[in-house]
Design an enzyme around this catalytic site. Sequence first.
Site: not given
Ligand SMILES: Cc1cc2nc3c(=O)[nH]c(=O)nc-3n(C[C@H](O)[C@H](O)[C@H](O)COP(=O)(O)OP(=O)(O)OC[C@H]3O[C@@H](n4cnc5c(N)ncnc54)[C@H](O)[C@@H]3O)c2cc1C
Length: 421
Positions: A15, A81, A172
């Site tokens: 992510g 994982v 949204e």
């Molecule tokens: C519908 C929606 C709309 C949003 N809109 C906004 C917005 O407009 N503006 C904003 O700033 N934020 C927004 N957000 C929030 C933002 O998208 C998140 O805060 C951000 O994506 C978090 O990033 P991250 O890398 O922590 O997690 P994530 O983006 O969730 O990435 C986690 C990754 O880990 C992987 N993963 C999970 N479990 C496992 C496992 N067991 N094994 C291997 N891989 C795994 C997943 O496939 C994913 O690729 C939104 C969220 C959602 C759900």
Amino acid sequence: MGENGRPRVVVLGGGFAGLGAARKLKDAPVDVVLIDRHNYHTFQPLLYQVATDLIDTDAVGHPLRDLFHDQPNALVHNVAVTGIDLERKEVQLDGMEPLAYDYLVLGLGAEVNFFGAEGAPEHAFPMYTLPHAVRLKEHILERWEAADRDPALVADGALNIVVVGGGPTGVESVGALAELYRSNFAKDYPNLPQDEAHLTLVEAGPMVFAMFKQDIRSYTERVLEKFGVEVLTGEVVASVAPTRVTLKSGRVLKAHTLVWGAGMQANPTVEQLGVELARGKRVHVDPDLRIPGRPEVFAVGDIAWIVEGKGDQALPQLGSVALQSGEWAGENIARLVDGKETTPFEYKDKGTMATIGRGAAVVQFRRGRTMKGKAAFLAWGAVHLALLSTGEDRAKAVVDWTWAGMTHERPNRISVKAESI
Ligand SMILES: Cc1cc2nc3c(=O)[nH]c(=O)nc-3n(C[C@H](O)[C@H](O)[C@H](O)COP(=O)(O)OP(=O)(O)OC[C@H]3O[C@@H](n4cnc5c(N)ncnc54)[C@H](O)[C@@H]3O)c2cc1C
């Protein structure tokens, strides 16, 4: 140790957070291994637009391997994982040998929390992954086509959608659905009674957008009313069945679709870590983003409870927090490998934002300043374009948005399923 006797940095999650960390290590003398259960990075802020036919999946998912072509010290594995052993410094993977690490970055994000609502895991439509968005899109198209064939279904609630949650995800979602219904389906299905296609937003608290200031809340209420969305506050979903939603008050809503945007919790792998968890099962981190007592393990993005300074409030689960914390962790690892001290994370606030519809958005900055309407919509676009992975993605997103803005078109109102070959 990785290849060439260099420290191995294992980054869990592709992510914003995981990508930020992995990329910051491009020039460091380490081997980076990035793990994700999907072979693509998901741009979550545009999932609603996939679910409502505005854009196609490739505008929201980008191949992870593609993002590392210019980073010779990085490898990507598409694998889930299954466990993390902090004592042995090892990650367990589904169908692959365990992977040892010298440094670990936890960026596995968050997932939906149904708060125990009966039937929700089976029948509700959450909105956290690309498969979720595609599933919802297919379901809605299928219900409208079914009602077209058998109009008696309309009275049973086939076209009605209940959206749970008055926070950004719920508001949204219902805004994007309202535009799809009122601008596109109204023309696609002229024979169906559009005023019987109800959109209802259910919020347990006394108001929607409780995290925003009053002027933003009033603006949002006006926009939702204009879209014909009914808002029910102080109501909690008790159970979900395929065609009915039952509220704790006893009221039963006829709806063949329930979109769940009400709550989230950290990725379940955190439960095996044996560390104390914060609200939403998020992992506590020290100011430099390391897990207390684990100097080689960093937690970033949605999975982490990141508190800046002396406060007790964590930073919100936002794309910009995830990207910046990931990048900071990557820099801190590079510093440690270089024999230097880590530095405490400093977040550059981009504002908390939400888009309710085309040209209708809201922004609130940490010091209290707010923006609404077209200016906020443009600010949302600028901040989120910067989060997109590549220049190519940015160009595609700009073209799609501009085109949609000018034409009201949602060209992806087609259903392509493998079984219909
Ligand atoms: C519908 C929606 C709309 C949003 N809109 C906004 C917005 O407009 N503006 C904003 O700033 N934020 C927004 N957000 C929030 C933002 O998208 C998140 O805060 C951000 O994506 C978090 O990033 P991250 O890398 O922590 O997690 P994530 O983006 O969730 O990435 C986690 C990754 O880990 C992987 N993963 C999970 N479990 C496992 C496992 N067991 N094994 C291997 N891989 C795994 C997943 O496939 C994913 O690729 C939104 C969220 C959602 C759900």
